[in-house]
Design an enzyme around this catalytic site. Structure first.
Site, PDB file in Angstrom:
ATOM      1  N   GLY A 177      12.576 -14.396   9.743  1.00  0.00           N
ATOM      2  CA  GLY A 177      13.634 -13.435   9.139  1.00  0.00           C
ATOM      3  C   GLY A 177      13.249 -13.392   7.683  1.00  0.00           C
ATOM      4  O   GLY A 177      13.122 -14.530   7.024  1.00  0.00           O
ATOM      5  N   ILE A 220      13.034 -23.518   7.527  1.00  0.00           N
ATOM      6  CA  ILE A 220      13.076 -25.113   7.608  1.00  0.00           C
ATOM      7  C   ILE A 220      12.261 -25.729   6.473  1.00  0.00           C
ATOM      8  O   ILE A 220      11.128 -25.396   6.845  1.00  0.00           O
ATOM      9  CB  ILE A 220      13.115 -25.662   9.282  1.00  0.00           C
ATOM     10  CG1 ILE A 220      13.714 -24.843   9.999  1.00  0.00           C
ATOM     11  CG2 ILE A 220      13.404 -27.103   9.072  1.00  0.00           C
ATOM     12  CD1 ILE A 220      13.394 -25.445  11.409  1.00  0.00           C
ATOM     13  N   GLU A 230       6.744  -8.397  18.324  1.00  0.00           N
ATOM     14  CA  GLU A 230       5.952  -7.229  18.192  1.00  0.00           C
ATOM     15  C   GLU A 230       5.713  -6.395  19.114  1.00  0.00           C
ATOM     16  O   GLU A 230       5.690  -6.758  20.286  1.00  0.00           O
ATOM     17  CB  GLU A 230       4.638  -7.854  17.607  1.00  0.00           C
ATOM     18  CG  GLU A 230       4.946  -8.999  16.158  1.00  0.00           C
ATOM     19  CD  GLU A 230       5.012  -8.091  15.150  1.00  0.00           C
ATOM     20  OE1 GLU A 230       4.586  -7.093  14.809  1.00  0.00           O
ATOM     21  OE2 GLU A 230       5.703  -8.877  14.041  1.00  0.00           O
ATOM     22  N   ARG A 257       1.005  -1.094   0.103  1.00  0.00           N
ATOM     23  CA  ARG A 257      -0.059   0.129   0.019  1.00  0.00           C
ATOM     24  C   ARG A 257       0.783   1.491   0.054  1.00  0.00           C
ATOM     25  O   ARG A 257       0.587   2.322  -0.497  1.00  0.00           O
ATOM     26  CB  ARG A 257      -0.883   0.225   1.151  1.00  0.00           C
ATOM     27  CG  ARG A 257      -2.103  -1.160   1.151  1.00  0.00           C
ATOM     28  CD  ARG A 257      -2.868  -1.344   2.441  1.00  0.00           C
ATOM     29  NE  ARG A 257      -1.848  -1.595   3.439  1.00  0.00           N
ATOM     30  CZ  ARG A 257      -2.249  -2.441   4.625  1.00  0.00           C
ATOM     31  NH1 ARG A 257      -3.582  -2.427   4.934  1.00  0.00           N
ATOM     32  NH2 ARG A 257      -1.177  -2.299   5.486  1.00  0.00           N
ATOM     33  N   LYS A 302       1.074 -23.000  13.179  1.00  0.00           N
ATOM     34  CA  LYS A 302       2.178 -23.816  12.391  1.00  0.00           C
ATOM     35  C   LYS A 302       2.033 -25.056  12.904  1.00  0.00           C
ATOM     36  O   LYS A 302       2.010 -26.017  11.932  1.00  0.00           O
ATOM     37  CB  LYS A 302       3.434 -23.219  13.119  1.00  0.00           C
ATOM     38  CG  LYS A 302       3.653 -21.903  12.683  1.00  0.00           C
ATOM     39  CD  LYS A 302       5.180 -21.425  13.167  1.00  0.00           C
ATOM     40  CE  LYS A 302       5.324 -19.962  12.884  1.00  0.00           C
ATOM     41  NZ  LYS A 302       6.518 -19.552  13.470  1.00  0.00           N
ATOM     42  N   GLU A 323       5.370 -23.144   1.620  1.00  0.00           N
ATOM     43  CA  GLU A 323       6.592 -23.824   2.595  1.00  0.00           C
ATOM     44  C   GLU A 323       6.878 -22.765   3.555  1.00  0.00           C
ATOM     45  O   GLU A 323       7.204 -23.203   4.880  1.00  0.00           O
ATOM     46  CB  GLU A 323       7.754 -23.909   1.885  1.00  0.00           C
ATOM     47  CG  GLU A 323       8.907 -24.381   2.470  1.00  0.00           C
ATOM     48  CD  GLU A 323       8.805 -25.959   2.896  1.00  0.00           C
ATOM     49  OE1 GLU A 323       8.608 -26.812   2.095  1.00  0.00           O
ATOM     50  OE2 GLU A 323       8.936 -26.256   3.983  1.00  0.00           O
ATOM     51  N   GLY A 379      13.559  -5.846  17.966  1.00  0.00           N
ATOM     52  CA  GLY A 379      12.824  -5.976  16.839  1.00  0.00           C
ATOM     53  C   GLY A 379      12.325  -7.760  16.536  1.00  0.00           C
ATOM     54  O   GLY A 379      11.904  -8.099  15.628  1.00  0.00           O
ATOM     55  N   ARG A 382       8.475   3.346  -0.425  1.00  0.00           N
ATOM     56  CA  ARG A 382       9.415   2.353   0.008  1.00  0.00           C
ATOM     57  C   ARG A 382      10.651   2.297  -0.831  1.00  0.00           C
ATOM     58  O   ARG A 382      10.358   2.789  -2.057  1.00  0.00           O
ATOM     59  CB  ARG A 382       8.744   0.964  -0.196  1.00  0.00           C
ATOM     60  CG  ARG A 382       7.881   0.658   1.005  1.00  0.00           C
ATOM     61  CD  ARG A 382       7.531  -0.790   1.068  1.00  0.00           C
ATOM     62  NE  ARG A 382       6.484  -0.930   2.144  1.00  0.00           N
ATOM     63  CZ  ARG A 382       6.805  -1.418   3.335  1.00  0.00           C
ATOM     64  NH1 ARG A 382       8.225  -1.903   3.474  1.00  0.00           N
ATOM     65  NH2 ARG A 382       6.091  -1.671   4.371  1.00  0.00           N
ATOM     66  N   ASP A 402       0.704 -18.299  17.331  1.00  0.00           N
ATOM     67  CA  ASP A 402       1.422 -18.075  16.213  1.00  0.00           C
ATOM     68  C   ASP A 402       1.936 -19.746  15.972  1.00  0.00           C
ATOM     69  O   ASP A 402       1.823 -20.412  14.874  1.00  0.00           O
ATOM     70  CB  ASP A 402       2.859 -17.516  16.376  1.00  0.00           C
ATOM     71  CG  ASP A 402       3.544 -17.618  15.241  1.00  0.00           C
ATOM     72  OD1 ASP A 402       3.341 -16.834  14.097  1.00  0.00           O
ATOM     73  OD2 ASP A 402       4.602 -18.263  15.218  1.00  0.00           O
TER      74      ASP A 402
HETATM   75  N1  LIG Z   1       8.508 -12.200   9.325  1.00  0.00           N
HETATM   76  C1  LIG Z   1       8.875 -13.344   9.229  1.00  0.00           C
HETATM   77  O1  LIG Z   1       9.929 -13.935   9.280  1.00  0.00           O
HETATM   78  C2  LIG Z   1       7.887 -14.362   8.584  1.00  0.00           C
HETATM   79  C3  LIG Z   1       8.188 -15.823   8.638  1.00  0.00           C
HETATM   80  C4  LIG Z   1       7.297 -16.829   8.136  1.00  0.00           C
HETATM   81  C5  LIG Z   1       6.123 -16.401   7.594  1.00  0.00           C
HETATM   82  N2  LIG Z   1       5.946 -15.043   7.759  1.00  0.00           N
HETATM   83  C6  LIG Z   1       4.438 -14.518   7.191  1.00  0.00           C
HETATM   84  O2  LIG Z   1       4.657 -13.865   5.980  1.00  0.00           O
HETATM   85  C7  LIG Z   1       3.567 -12.855   5.813  1.00  0.00           C
HETATM   86  C8  LIG Z   1       4.377 -11.429   5.686  1.00  0.00           C
HETATM   87  O3  LIG Z   1       5.094 -11.129   7.101  1.00  0.00           O
HETATM   88  P1  LIG Z   1       5.729 -10.162   7.131  1.00  0.00           P
HETATM   89  O4  LIG Z   1       6.545 -10.135   8.468  1.00  0.00           O
HETATM   90  O5  LIG Z   1       6.727  -9.654   6.026  1.00  0.00           O
HETATM   91  O6  LIG Z   1       4.794  -8.914   7.508  1.00  0.00           O
HETATM   92  P2  LIG Z   1       5.138  -7.457   7.471  1.00  0.00           P
HETATM   93  O7  LIG Z   1       6.560  -6.878   7.386  1.00  0.00           O
HETATM   94  O8  LIG Z   1       4.126  -6.717   8.307  1.00  0.00           O
HETATM   95  O9  LIG Z   1       4.752  -6.730   5.815  1.00  0.00           O
HETATM   96  C9  LIG Z   1       3.509  -7.067   5.257  1.00  0.00           C
HETATM   97  C10 LIG Z   1       3.499  -6.241   3.970  1.00  0.00           C
HETATM   98  O10 LIG Z   1       2.367  -6.277   3.642  1.00  0.00           O
HETATM   99  C11 LIG Z   1       1.973  -5.111   2.998  1.00  0.00           C
HETATM  100  N3  LIG Z   1       0.327  -4.982   2.926  1.00  0.00           N
HETATM  101  C12 LIG Z   1      -0.334  -5.251   3.907  1.00  0.00           C
HETATM  102  N4  LIG Z   1      -1.770  -5.209   3.558  1.00  0.00           N
HETATM  103  C13 LIG Z   1      -1.690  -4.957   2.242  1.00  0.00           C
HETATM  104  C14 LIG Z   1      -2.615  -4.816   1.377  1.00  0.00           C
HETATM  105  N5  LIG Z   1      -3.867  -4.814   1.425  1.00  0.00           N
HETATM  106  N6  LIG Z   1      -2.334  -4.633  -0.095  1.00  0.00           N
HETATM  107  C15 LIG Z   1      -1.012  -4.361  -0.205  1.00  0.00           C
HETATM  108  N7  LIG Z   1       0.063  -4.434   0.366  1.00  0.00           N
HETATM  109  C16 LIG Z   1      -0.320  -4.710   1.863  1.00  0.00           C
HETATM  110  C17 LIG Z   1       2.613  -4.069   3.876  1.00  0.00           C
HETATM  111  O11 LIG Z   1       2.862  -2.836   3.529  1.00  0.00           O
HETATM  112  P3  LIG Z   1       2.080  -1.582   3.591  1.00  0.00           P
HETATM  113  O12 LIG Z   1       1.708  -1.424   4.873  1.00  0.00           O
HETATM  114  O13 LIG Z   1       2.989  -0.562   2.972  1.00  0.00           O
HETATM  115  O14 LIG Z   1       0.936  -1.859   2.423  1.00  0.00           O
HETATM  116  C18 LIG Z   1       3.944  -4.647   3.951  1.00  0.00           C
HETATM  117  O15 LIG Z   1       4.648  -4.515   2.839  1.00  0.00           O
HETATM  118  C19 LIG Z   1       2.665 -13.150   6.851  1.00  0.00           C
HETATM  119  O16 LIG Z   1       1.559 -13.948   6.643  1.00  0.00           O
HETATM  120  C20 LIG Z   1       3.552 -13.656   7.924  1.00  0.00           C
HETATM  121  O17 LIG Z   1       2.850 -14.544   8.893  1.00  0.00           O
HETATM  122  C21 LIG Z   1       6.436 -14.266   8.255  1.00  0.00           C
END
Ligand SMILES: NC(=O)c1ccc[n+]([C@@H]2O[C@H](COP(=O)([O-])OP(=O)(O)OC[C@H]3O[C@@H](n4cnc5c(N)ncnc54)[C@H](OP(=O)(O)O)[C@@H]3O)[C@@H](O)[C@H]2O)c1
Length: 434
Positions: free
Chosen positions: A303, A137, A191, A45, A206, A130, A188, A50, A202
């Site tokens: 990560g 992993i 949250e 968004r 999983k 995955e 970081g 960015r 969470d």
């Molecule tokens: N973080 C990890 O290490 C990790 C590991 C495994 C799985 N995951 C999973 O991966 C997914 C993403 O996690 P993340 O940590 O990357 O989240 P994040 O850092 O909060 O990033 C989410 C991204 O999605 C964008 N976004 C949110 N709603 C949107 C919409 N309606 N339209 C377009 N863009 C949108 C946000 O940016 P804007 O606000 O600018 O739109 C942001 O760029 C989640 O399902 C999480 O459970 C994360």
């Protein structure tokens, strides 16, 4: 198809890690797939503000995901925004436009993943996930392909890096939960609202996904017994250490004669086991098969780059499926059809437990507790108490011989009526294997 064209929706942690790998590792990815993997579009968004890597110079940028999933030249859409909506709508729309879909979304896939797979199956498009459990992993591939020939009997995993970081810091430095949580938030690792992690939700999503892949039944995440780590204190690490154990948030799945037992809860682990040595933000999963016996998987659970690797590997997988032109797609759940989830009754499995009490000291406490345990047919293994520093808030521990979850719950309910208890007893299983 001259190149596999990819649209990434979500440019946060996972999206930016995925983009970096796709841009930097282009040559090898093309050698593996046989054609180039090209990032055609990225979306978030706030995309206008960015900063993207210099190598993303020719990549189109969008703030509305509909513009990505509607683009005719895109073959694979990666949903990396998280949450239930609009993620579900995005995936369904992408599939209806004939795209393959890759997702990292544990919450959505734990709740509604199988119906999305059915939609993908009908659209004859791949759906891959995955990254949705244990980030770096490749445990999905292991269960779906690597050991698909086996029958999984049990699994035990450390699946939440934030909890593992907090617990290992508490253990190392003898610090309290709130102190370490504040540091994890500053670094970081946690949250601002840490509940999804520290309350075990969470990890529960999983475990629901992994159990569905391992056992082929649709496990509703909300049916899994879950306890978070908020009540674990430095005192518990002290007692656990005297018992030559440590404490981890452990996800356990066990298949019995009468059904499947699933739990996510802080658990005592003997210090000399591999799971106990999993520290910091690392994850690990121990899988026991009926034929292949024990296998163990270890790595980064989250990560940008470790999770990005899982997403990019799924993009390659989807690309291979699209290039092969097969109509019968490989189910991300391994099983073609899911059976109904049959939970094991609470009297199925026996294990030892650690019970920690906080009481206002007076005579006869141990005798009262011992009588309650006796009435529930639970044997005492040991009683431990550190030197008393505060008579009005005295912590002590009873460990008990193997008992069923039902027996322990009933005993603890009776104990909770005692007026000198400052809080209900903290109950943690002591896990030494299956
Ligand atoms: N973080 C990890 O290490 C990790 C590991 C495994 C799985 N995951 C999973 O991966 C997914 C993403 O996690 P993340 O940590 O990357 O989240 P994040 O850092 O909060 O990033 C989410 C991204 O999605 C964008 N976004 C949110 N709603 C949107 C919409 N309606 N339209 C377009 N863009 C949108 C946000 O940016 P804007 O606000 O600018 O739109 C942001 O760029 C989640 O399902 C999480 O459970 C994360």
């Amino acid at each position: 198809m001259e190149s596999l064209n990819v649209g990434l929706v979500g440019m946060g942690n996972v999206g930016s890690g995925t983009l970096q790998i796709l841009l930097e590792n282009q040559e090898q990815l093309a050698q593996k797939l046989g054609i180039p993997v090209r990032v055609a579009a990225v979306c978030s968004r706030s995309i206008a503000s960015r900063e993207l890597p210099a190598a993303a110079v020719g990549v189109d940028r969008y703030s509305d995901w509909r513009d990505v999933v509607g683009r005719p030249d895109i073959h694979v859409v990666a949903e990396l925004i998280g949450g239930l909506q609009p993620a579900r709508e995005l995936i369904e729309t992408a599939l209806s436009h004939g795209k393959a879909v890759v997702t990292a979304n544990k919450e959505l896939m734990a709740r509604e993943g199988f119906s999305l797979w059915q939609a993908a199956s009908q659209a004859q498009r791949p759906l891959a996930m995955e990254a949705s459990a244990a980030g770096g992993i490749p445990i999905h591939s292991v269960l779906r392909e690597g050991i698909a020939g086996d029958r999984v009997v049990a699994m035990a995993g450390i699946l939440n890096g934030t909890c593992n970081f907090i617990l290992t810091e508490m253990e190392k430095a003898g610090r309290g939960f709130h102190d370490v949580l504040a540091e994890a938030q500053q670094l970081g690792y946690a949250e601002a609202d840490p509940s999804a992690d520290v309350d075990g939700l969470d990890a529960r999503s999983k475990l629901a996904i992994l159990a569905t892949i391992a056992y082929g039944c649709g496990v509703p995440a909300e049916d899994i017994l879950v306890e978070g780590i908020r009540r674990v204190s430095d005192v518990d690490f002290n007692y656990a250490s005297q018992l030559r154990h440590t404490i981890r948030l452990l996800c356990v799945a066990r298949m019995g004669q009468q059904g499947l037992s699933l739990s996510v809860r802080p658990t005592l682990l003997p210090k000399d086991t591999i799971l106990a040595s999993v520290s910091g933000s690392y994850n690990a999963i121990w899988v026991q098969g009926a034929y292949g016996q024990d296998t163990f998987y270890y790595g980064r659970g989250a990560g940008p780059l470790p999770t990005g690797v899982a997403v990019v590997s799924d993009i390659l997988h989807a690309g291979r499926e699209l290039l092969s032109g097969r109509e019968n797609r490989v189910s991300p759940y391994s099983f073609k059809q899911l059976t109904e989830y049959q939970p094991a009754p609470p009297e199925t499995f026996r294990q030892p437990y650690y019970l920690r009490f906080r009481v206002e000291n007076r005579f006869g406490i141990i005798a009262d507790l011992a009588a309650i345990l006796r009435d529930h047919h639970i044997g005492i293994d040991a009683v431990g108490q550190l030197p008393i520093t505060n008579w009005r808030d005295l912590p002590f521990v009873i460990t008990v011989e193997p008992a069923t979850e039902g027996e322990i719950r009933a005993a603890v309910e009776t104990m909770s009526q005692l007026d000198y208890l400052l809080e209900p007893p903290l109950v943690m299983p002591m896990f030494a294997g299956f």
